[in-house]
Design a protein around this motif. Structure first.
Motif, PDB file in Angstrom:
ATOM      1  N   MET A   1       0.826  -1.187   0.000  1.00 16.92           N
ATOM      2  CA  MET A   1       0.000   0.000   0.000  1.00 16.92           C
ATOM      3  C   MET A   1       0.868   1.247   0.000  1.00 16.92           C
ATOM      4  O   MET A   1       0.692   2.160  -0.783  1.00 16.92           O
ATOM      5  CB  MET A   1      -0.870   0.003   1.242  1.00 16.92           C
ATOM      6  N   ARG A  64       0.320  -9.472  -4.409  1.00 15.71           N
ATOM      7  CA  ARG A  64      -1.017  -8.913  -4.282  1.00 15.71           C
ATOM      8  C   ARG A  64      -1.178  -7.745  -5.230  1.00 15.71           C
ATOM      9  O   ARG A  64      -0.221  -7.042  -5.549  1.00 15.71           O
ATOM     10  CB  ARG A  64      -1.262  -8.366  -2.871  1.00 15.71           C
ATOM     11  N   ARG A  87     -10.584  -5.305   1.420  1.00 18.76           N
ATOM     12  CA  ARG A  87     -10.045  -4.833   2.686  1.00 18.76           C
ATOM     13  C   ARG A  87      -9.536  -3.405   2.610  1.00 18.76           C
ATOM     14  O   ARG A  87      -9.606  -2.649   3.559  1.00 18.76           O
ATOM     15  CB  ARG A  87      -8.903  -5.761   3.121  1.00 18.76           C
ATOM     16  N   GLU A  88      -9.008  -3.061   1.425  1.00 18.70           N
ATOM     17  CA  GLU A  88      -8.445  -1.724   1.266  1.00 18.70           C
ATOM     18  C   GLU A  88      -9.438  -0.715   0.710  1.00 18.70           C
ATOM     19  O   GLU A  88      -9.229   0.482   0.820  1.00 18.70           O
ATOM     20  CB  GLU A  88      -7.244  -1.771   0.326  1.00 18.70           C
ATOM     21  N   SER A 104      -9.285   5.828   7.081  1.00 21.51           N
ATOM     22  CA  SER A 104      -9.627   4.417   6.976  1.00 21.51           C
ATOM     23  C   SER A 104     -11.107   4.259   7.285  1.00 21.51           C
ATOM     24  O   SER A 104     -11.574   4.682   8.344  1.00 21.51           O
ATOM     25  CB  SER A 104      -8.763   3.597   7.935  1.00 21.51           C
ATOM     26  N   SER A 106     -12.859   1.572   7.852  1.00 22.21           N
ATOM     27  CA  SER A 106     -13.231   0.580   8.857  1.00 22.21           C
ATOM     28  C   SER A 106     -13.227   1.184  10.258  1.00 22.21           C
ATOM     29  O   SER A 106     -13.995   0.786  11.121  1.00 22.21           O
ATOM     30  CB  SER A 106     -12.288  -0.617   8.797  1.00 22.21           C
ATOM     31  N   THR A 107     -12.344   2.134  10.494  1.00 20.13           N
ATOM     32  CA  THR A 107     -12.291   2.742  11.815  1.00 20.13           C
ATOM     33  C   THR A 107     -12.919   4.127  11.821  1.00 20.13           C
ATOM     34  O   THR A 107     -13.038   4.736  12.878  1.00 20.13           O
ATOM     35  CB  THR A 107     -10.826   2.888  12.286  1.00 20.13           C
ATOM     36  N   MET A 123       5.806   1.129   8.586  1.00 20.20           N
ATOM     37  CA  MET A 123       5.584  -0.213   9.132  1.00 20.20           C
ATOM     38  C   MET A 123       6.797  -1.113   8.923  1.00 20.20           C
ATOM     39  O   MET A 123       6.678  -2.236   8.483  1.00 20.20           O
ATOM     40  CB  MET A 123       4.389  -0.908   8.474  1.00 20.20           C
TER      41      MET A 123
ATOM     42  N   ASP B  73       4.844 -10.664   8.394  1.00 19.59           N
ATOM     43  CA  ASP B  73       4.586 -11.248   7.074  1.00 19.59           C
ATOM     44  C   ASP B  73       5.143 -12.667   6.953  1.00 19.59           C
ATOM     45  O   ASP B  73       4.789 -13.398   6.039  1.00 19.59           O
ATOM     46  CB  ASP B  73       5.155 -10.346   5.954  1.00 19.59           C
ATOM     47  N   MET B 177      -2.613   1.936  13.902  1.00 23.31           N
ATOM     48  CA  MET B 177      -2.270   1.887  12.489  1.00 23.31           C
ATOM     49  C   MET B 177      -1.029   1.014  12.382  1.00 23.31           C
ATOM     50  O   MET B 177      -0.013   1.284  12.993  1.00 23.31           O
ATOM     51  CB  MET B 177      -1.980   3.289  11.978  1.00 23.31           C
ATOM     52  N   SER B 178      -1.153  -0.054  11.634  1.00 19.49           N
ATOM     53  CA  SER B 178      -0.030  -0.972  11.517  1.00 19.49           C
ATOM     54  C   SER B 178      -0.044  -1.533  10.104  1.00 19.49           C
ATOM     55  O   SER B 178      -0.667  -0.952   9.212  1.00 19.49           O
ATOM     56  CB  SER B 178      -0.171  -2.068  12.569  1.00 19.49           C
ATOM     57  N   SER B 179       0.627  -2.625   9.901  1.00 19.65           N
ATOM     58  CA  SER B 179       0.551  -3.205   8.571  1.00 19.65           C
ATOM     59  C   SER B 179       0.131  -4.662   8.689  1.00 19.65           C
ATOM     60  O   SER B 179       0.492  -5.351   9.642  1.00 19.65           O
ATOM     61  CB  SER B 179       1.875  -3.045   7.832  1.00 19.65           C
ATOM     62  N   THR B 180      -0.656  -5.106   7.734  1.00 20.59           N
ATOM     63  CA  THR B 180      -1.147  -6.470   7.787  1.00 20.59           C
ATOM     64  C   THR B 180      -0.006  -7.411   7.446  1.00 20.59           C
ATOM     65  O   THR B 180       1.062  -6.980   7.022  1.00 20.59           O
ATOM     66  CB  THR B 180      -2.265  -6.703   6.763  1.00 20.59           C
ATOM     67  N   TYR B 182       0.235  -9.067   5.025  1.00 18.60           N
ATOM     68  CA  TYR B 182       0.509  -9.018   3.587  1.00 18.60           C
ATOM     69  C   TYR B 182       1.066  -7.667   3.167  1.00 18.60           C
ATOM     70  O   TYR B 182       1.184  -7.369   1.995  1.00 18.60           O
ATOM     71  CB  TYR B 182      -0.767  -9.341   2.809  1.00 18.60           C
ATOM     72  N   GLY B 183       1.359  -6.825   4.123  1.00 24.27           N
ATOM     73  CA  GLY B 183       2.018  -5.570   3.811  1.00 24.27           C
ATOM     74  C   GLY B 183       1.088  -4.404   3.553  1.00 24.27           C
ATOM     75  O   GLY B 183       1.541  -3.325   3.215  1.00 24.27           O
ATOM     76  N   SER B 184      -0.221  -4.616   3.688  1.00 20.25           N
ATOM     77  CA  SER B 184      -1.128  -3.488   3.517  1.00 20.25           C
ATOM     78  C   SER B 184      -1.218  -2.701   4.812  1.00 20.25           C
ATOM     79  O   SER B 184      -0.849  -3.184   5.872  1.00 20.25           O
ATOM     80  CB  SER B 184      -2.527  -3.982   3.167  1.00 20.25           C
ATOM     81  N   MET B 185      -1.763  -1.484   4.684  1.00 17.22           N
ATOM     82  CA  MET B 185      -1.980  -0.716   5.896  1.00 17.22           C
ATOM     83  C   MET B 185      -3.128  -1.320   6.667  1.00 17.22           C
ATOM     84  O   MET B 185      -4.105  -1.783   6.090  1.00 17.22           O
ATOM     85  CB  MET B 185      -2.320   0.715   5.530  1.00 17.22           C
ATOM     86  N   ALA B 186      -2.998  -1.305   7.986  1.00 15.84           N
ATOM     87  CA  ALA B 186      -4.049  -1.873   8.819  1.00 15.84           C
ATOM     88  C   ALA B 186      -4.493  -0.827   9.824  1.00 15.84           C
ATOM     89  O   ALA B 186      -3.668  -0.089  10.364  1.00 15.84           O
ATOM     90  CB  ALA B 186      -3.521  -3.096   9.555  1.00 15.84           C
ATOM     91  N   PHE B 187      -5.802  -0.730   9.999  1.00 15.38           N
ATOM     92  CA  PHE B 187      -6.347   0.192  10.989  1.00 15.38           C
ATOM     93  C   PHE B 187      -7.300  -0.570  11.878  1.00 15.38           C
ATOM     94  O   PHE B 187      -8.053  -1.426  11.413  1.00 15.38           O
ATOM     95  CB  PHE B 187      -7.126   1.322  10.303  1.00 15.38           C
ATOM     96  N   TYR B 188      -7.297  -0.249  13.151  1.00 16.15           N
ATOM     97  CA  TYR B 188      -8.220  -0.949  14.042  1.00 16.15           C
ATOM     98  C   TYR B 188      -8.478  -0.068  15.244  1.00 16.15           C
ATOM     99  O   TYR B 188      -7.555   0.517  15.815  1.00 16.15           O
ATOM    100  CB  TYR B 188      -7.596  -2.280  14.481  1.00 16.15           C
ATOM    101  N   ALA B 218      -7.200  -7.375  13.048  1.00 18.51           N
ATOM    102  CA  ALA B 218      -6.600  -6.099  12.678  1.00 18.51           C
ATOM    103  C   ALA B 218      -5.501  -6.267  11.641  1.00 18.51           C
ATOM    104  O   ALA B 218      -5.391  -5.464  10.709  1.00 18.51           O
ATOM    105  CB  ALA B 218      -6.055  -5.403  13.920  1.00 18.51           C
ATOM    106  N   LEU B 219      -4.699  -7.284  11.797  1.00 18.07           N
ATOM    107  CA  LEU B 219      -3.540  -7.431  10.923  1.00 18.07           C
ATOM    108  C   LEU B 219      -3.794  -8.437   9.797  1.00 18.07           C
ATOM    109  O   LEU B 219      -2.847  -8.897   9.157  1.00 18.07           O
ATOM    110  CB  LEU B 219      -2.303  -7.844  11.735  1.00 18.07           C
ATOM    111  N   ASP B 220      -5.056  -8.760   9.587  1.00 14.05           N
ATOM    112  CA  ASP B 220      -5.407  -9.680   8.511  1.00 14.05           C
ATOM    113  C   ASP B 220      -4.684 -11.014   8.686  1.00 14.05           C
ATOM    114  O   ASP B 220      -4.138 -11.580   7.746  1.00 14.05           O
ATOM    115  CB  ASP B 220      -5.044  -9.049   7.149  1.00 14.05           C
TER     116      ASP B 220
END
Lengths: 254, 424, 390
Positions: A1, A64, A87-88, A104, A106-107, A123, B73, B177-180, B182-188, B218-220
């Motif tokens: 991303m 991906r 998801r994105e 985002s 989702s949040t 990250m 990952d 805010m982190s990364s899943t 699989y390297g995508s951005m993750a929000f929770y 959160a992290l898929d």
């Protein structure tokens, strides 16, 4: 991303940056850097652009593909929205000068990335947020000079070397392989001050869009790191469209 | 003859009871010392096992290679079936999923935009499944400063200092805010349930504890986890047992050619702990050796004095015609009996007391400013295998040796002199 | 006083038995001091190592520096004030410049800290001297933990990427000229030590530093705008707290040791009272009150410990000194261990420690001698003089 964002912005930055760059030194053999830059400028210049693109990330386990749509104006304003995968989808990013906001869905949160965070790696990845936002205002920061000629992918290219003229640039030296006929860049290499190659971008599948040559596919590679790099595919691009000004405000994030 | 001696011992309390009490006391002290030392020196190991390494740890080969960078990952996939399998193979052990992650913790203002933020490191444990031993394992109850321990999904604990820096309190919502994987951005979004004090500056600067299922979402990381930790049945580290489990697991599941196949490593192979374990061994060896030596001398002395004080008796026995060798042997038999009874009794008492110290411990939290994860605020003993026999070294061998030495006097002394001693 | 003289004569008169007990007590005394010392030494090793490698006599930090927050590094460097220059030349201060960097061992990426330090500094034990020399690459020394995690060894080249003061990327090769082993992760983990002048050039931070380590012998009394003195109390806080905890936990061990000593005395005392009933009866017959006899026996018992102190010093002092100078080797390989713990432990004895151990032994011996002696006060002198068991 993150890489996706980077590619979008770099692609925009590269193009726009190259358009307005200039001020190279004369070299008897070759045309001046100025002149080449100017030609490229004419090829690609536009007020703004809207593009739909795909990014292919080669991860440790799998690859991906992420799809997004980007609106960009100049090199200071950019807004993207992710379309897929699910998801994105709906994640939005707004970049205005030195600030970056990410929304985002989702949040239902807008998170600002600024200050020190911009220089931190995203990250734990190889890219910093600042990298992602690399707007590379070439004209202000680099002087161009053609240092040679080379045939790349059966195309005769000028090798255009850009040296930083200001201090606060991320990369001291950029080398661009420029198609001598179409005045389009086929490859860019980014160097450290010491002359070490840090990153490489290759551009392929040029298409003619609204009278301009535009790459359909780009491959980014961090040269210090192992890996296959990241692919960036532009599906659609339109120049000089009417982008409503509210797109580049935080209101559009939600 | 033994029965005769036994009778004598039982009837003469001075000859039996006191030496047995002394030997038993000495032996129980030795056992206690060994167990307490093992417990205190093992605290750090115990902490690390509970906090991050487990007794055994399953990761992918690739994750293990780069584990200091917590690369989500490279996590294990299909963990549920793997977990089922290890649970079936080693039903006595406790197996848990853990994910370590990094990210940005962002606090919203009234418009949902960033008010404050900080980078955090997080660990995720199973806090919500009823009967999970994880909250107790991380002593959450003890380290809690404000609020409560999470009891529903979406709740986290954050370090108290971080809460102060971010100006948040239990009940507030924060976004990770982190990364899943699989390297995508993750929000929770999380709700802060409580704040905790870890006791190390690094973690108090910015650590959070989240529930494993939240973090998987959160992290898929559905059906994925960076680590599976295993805890041995009695909760204590046992290198031999762990080694057997490791061999069994790795030969069944691990494929060195496949970097994503699981591999088990042991607590004592964890970089930071490998040396410490060995050092504890040698440290406690030195201390126990010295102690056993001292106790041996005390009990040897007991045996010696016990022998010396019976010169009068020996004199009479010699006078009525008993052979010197016979007297000597009977005295040694006696001391052996005393040694065995005393040592056995002492070992039982020592073990009982150690067990109490193992389960209850010495609470010193009143002497410190509250318990933290690093400093649990109480000390515990740990019953180790050597505790079952080590007491016999001073209790049996040393006290008998003392008697043997003092008994030599029997041969030296003349009957007449002994008589004279008897008269005084 | 009479009781003392008599007790002393009795003790000496008892010969072998007395000396056995005295020997044991002396032995336990030495042991206790030794064990306390080794425990203390073990704990103190961490502090000693931190001082030797990392913090010296204290550190002077640029005010924004926070070792736990790498974000602050960008803002936590400043030109070294002129007042400190002289002290740097005298060797009392060693400036360190810290910046974030990324290394790529075998194409993997690791973020580390680059720390610039004067190659000829003497303040820290880090072997910086090997950094001086004419190297094309950046010469770097790294600690054992870093070497292990990044799989680097002496002679290896590794690509380092960093940013200068303006944020421009730069990258080049660093040559590992040495790997040092220390028990202080704060200098051995995730960092490379390079010559400070080189780092200043690389980052365009001429004349700057992030912190200055002071020499152990030196105390910085100055005050400079933008710099903060961090003394031992501050830098060792976490470690001291941990050591304090360990000591409390360890004190139970001394209780056990003490019980051991008491067992020896108690044992002797019970036996001697049993054996010397006739003597007790005689004392009483000669007009000593019961309490005087109890006192006599208590003093006798307690005198064991005083004799033990005297006897113990003869082999004890040279022995403990010898152990102290040699240290106690710890078998095994601690290369990866993250805490500050050494391969050799040097016990730490203080006069306070030795005196308090002696005092505790004497006091407890007195108590333990007194307890069985109380039995005397219940004795019937006539029966006692006959030697009848009571």
């Amino acid at each position: 991303m993150s890489i996706m964002k980077k590619t979008q912005i770099i692609s925009a930055g590269l193009i726009v940056g190259l358009l307005i760059s200039g001020g190279g030194l004369m070299n008897a053999q070759y045309p001046s850097g100025d002149e080449v830059m100017d030609r490229m400028d004419r090829n690609m210049s536009s007020k703004n652009r809207v593009l739909t693109s795909k990014m292919v990330i080669h991860g440790a386990r799998s690859s991906r593909t992420i799809e997004s749509k980007t609106w960009a104006e100049g090199d200071q304003k950019s807004y993207s929205e992710y379309l897929s995968p699910a998801r994105e989808a709906g994640t939005k990013m707004l970049k205005l000068e030195d600030a970056l906001w990410i929304y985002s869905p989702s949040t239902d949160r807008t998170i600002q990335i600024s200050g020190h965070m911009l220089r931190q790696s995203v990250m734990g990845s190889d890219l910093s947020y600042e990298d992602m936002m690399d707007d590379a205002s070439y004209a202000d920061n680099y002087k161009a000079e053609i240092t040679g000629e080379e045939t790349l992918r059966e195309t005769k290219c000028w090798i255009l070397q850009l040296e930083a003229t200001t201090e606060d640039v991320t990369y001291q030296v950029r080398k661009i392989w420029m198609d001598e006929e179409k005045y389009i860049p086929l490859k860019e290499e980014l160097y450290a001050k010491s002359g070490k190659l840090l990153k490489k971008t290759e551009l392929y599948d040029f298409k003619r869009v609204q009278g301009r040559w535009f790459p359909g596919r780009m491959v980014f590679k961090d040269m210090l790191k192992n890996g296959k790099g990241t692919e960036f595919i532009i599906d659609e691009i339109a120049f000089d469209t009417d982008i409503p000004e509210h797109i580049f405000t935080k209101a559009s994030l939600r | 003859m033994i029965r005769f001696l036994l009778k004598g011992l039982l009837r003469d309390r001075q000859r039996s009871l006191l030496p047995i009490i002394v030997v038993a006391a000495g032996v129980s002290l030795t056992v206690l010392m060994v167990c307490y030392l093992a417990g205190v020196l093992g605290d750090f190991i115990d902490f690390s096992a509970k906090f991050s390494t487990g007794h055994v740890k399953i990761m992918t080969h690739a994750y293990a290679e780069n584990s200091d960078q917590v690369p989500t990952d490279l996590a294990l996939t299909d963990v549920n079936s793997l977990l089922d399998e290890v649970q079936a193979d080693y039903p006595d052990m406790d197996w848990v999923l853990r994910i370590q992650f990094g990210g940005l913790l962002d606090v919203p203002d009234e418009n949902g935009e960033t008010r404050s933020q900080g980078t955090v490191m997080g660990i995720s444990i199973d806090m919500l499944t009823p009967g999970s031993k994880e909250p107790e394992r991380l002593t959450l109850e003890q380290i809690l400063v404000h609020g409560e321990i999470p009891d529903s999904p979406g709740e986290i604990l954050i370090s108290d200092d971080l809460a102060n820096n971010l100006e948040v309190a239990p009940g507030d919502t924060v976004t990770l805010m982190s990364s899943t994987m699989y390297g995508s951005m993750a929000f929770y979004n999380f709700i802060i349930a409580g704040t905790v004090r870890f006791g190390t500056v690094v973690m108090d600067k910015g650590a959070i504890i989240a529930d494993i299922s939240d973090v998987q979402t959160a992290l898929d990381m559905y059906d994925a986890s960076s680590e599976i930790l295993g805890y041995l049945p009695d909760g204590y580290w046992d290198a031999e047992q762990a080694e057997i489990i490791k061999m069994g697991f790795n030969s069944k599941f691990s494929d060195p050619e496949d970097e994503f196949s699981p591999v088990m490593s042991l607590l004592n192979e964890e970089g930071l702990l490998a040396g410490y374990l060995e050092m504890i061994d040698s440290m406690s060896f030195i201390m126990v050796f010295v102690f056993v030596l001292a106790m041996s001398i005390v009990l040897w002395n007991t045996g010696l004095i016990g022998g010396l004080r019976r010169y009068g008796e020996v004199g009479i026995r010699l006078a009525i015609g008993e052979e010197k060798g016979h007297i000597y042997r009977s005295m040694i038999w006696e001391s052996l009996l005393i040694g065995i009874v005393g040592s056995a009794f002492g070992t039982i008492v020592g073990l009982l007391f150690s067990y109490w110290l193992q389960e209850v411990g010495i609470d010193i939290s009143s002497m410190t400013q509250g318990a933290t994860m690093m400093m649990p605020g109480s000390f515990h003993a740990k019953i180790i295998p050597s505790a079952y026999y080590i007491g016999f070294i001073p209790g049996l061998i040393a006290s008998s040796a003392g008697t043997m030495l003092s008994g030599i006097g029997i041969y030296k002394r003349q009957t007449a002199v002994l008589f004279k001693e008897l008269e005084t | 006083m009479k009781a003392f003289k008599l007790a002393f004569r009795n003790l000496i008169g008892a010969g072998l038995r007395t000396w056995l007990n005295v020997g044991i007590l002396a032995f336990i005394l030495i042991l206790m001091i030794f064990q306390y010392g080794i425990y203390d030494g073990w704990n103190r090793q961490a502090v000693t190592d931190m001082i030797a490698w990392e913090i010296g006599g204290g550190q002077i930090w640029q005010e924004n520096y926070d070792p736990y927050d790498p974000f602050t590094l960008e803002d936590s460097h400043a030109t070294i004030p002129a007042s400190m220059q002289g002290e740097i030349e005298k060797g009392n201060l060693a400036p360190v410049l810290v910046t974030q960097a990324t290394i790529y061992p075998d194409g993997r990426m690791q973020s580390i800290l680059l720390k610039g330090i004067n190659p000829d500094q003497q303040v820290s034990d880090i072997p910086t001297a090997i950094l001086s020399g004419d190297y094309t690459e950046i010469p770097a020394v790294i600690g054992n933990i870093m070497a292990k995690n990044a799989k680097l060894k002496e002679g290896d080249l590794v690509t380092v990427r960093w940013r200068d003061v303006d944020g421009t990327f730069d990258a080049t090769e660093a040559l590992i000229v040495g790997v040092f082993k220390a028990d202080v992760p704060a200098v051995t983990a995730r960092q490379m030590w390079i010559p400070i002048e080189r780092l200043r050039e690389m980052t365009q931070m001429s004349g700057q530093a992030t912190l200055l380590i002071t020499d152990q012998e030196y105390i910085w009394y100055g005050s400079e705008e933008g710099w903060v003195m961090r003394d031992h109390d501050f830098l060792l806080k976490e470690m001291s707290e941990m050591i304090r905890m360990k000591k409390i936990g360890g004190s139970f061990i001394y209780v056990i040791l003490l019980l051991l000593a008491m067992l020896a005395v108690f044992d002797t005392q019970v036996l001697s009272i049993f054996r010397r009933q006739k003597e007790i009866g005689t004392y009483m017959a000669m007009g000593m009150t019961r309490s005087q006899v109890v006192r006599l026996f208590t003093v006798e018992g307690a005198m064991h410990s005083i004799l033990a102190v005297i006897v113990g010093t003869v082999p004890g002092i040279p022995l403990l000194m010898w152990i102290n100078s040699k240290g106690i080797g710890m078998p095994g390989d601690y290369e990866e261990f993250g805490m500050a713990i050494a391969e050799r432990i040097y016990p730490a004895y203080s006069a306070g420690l030795i005196l308090s151990v002696m005092l505790i032994i004497i006091i407890t011996t007195t108590i333990v001698s007194f307890l069985p002696s109380r039995k005397i006060s219940k004795m019937n002198p006539v029966e006692a003089i006959k030697g009848k068991l009571q």
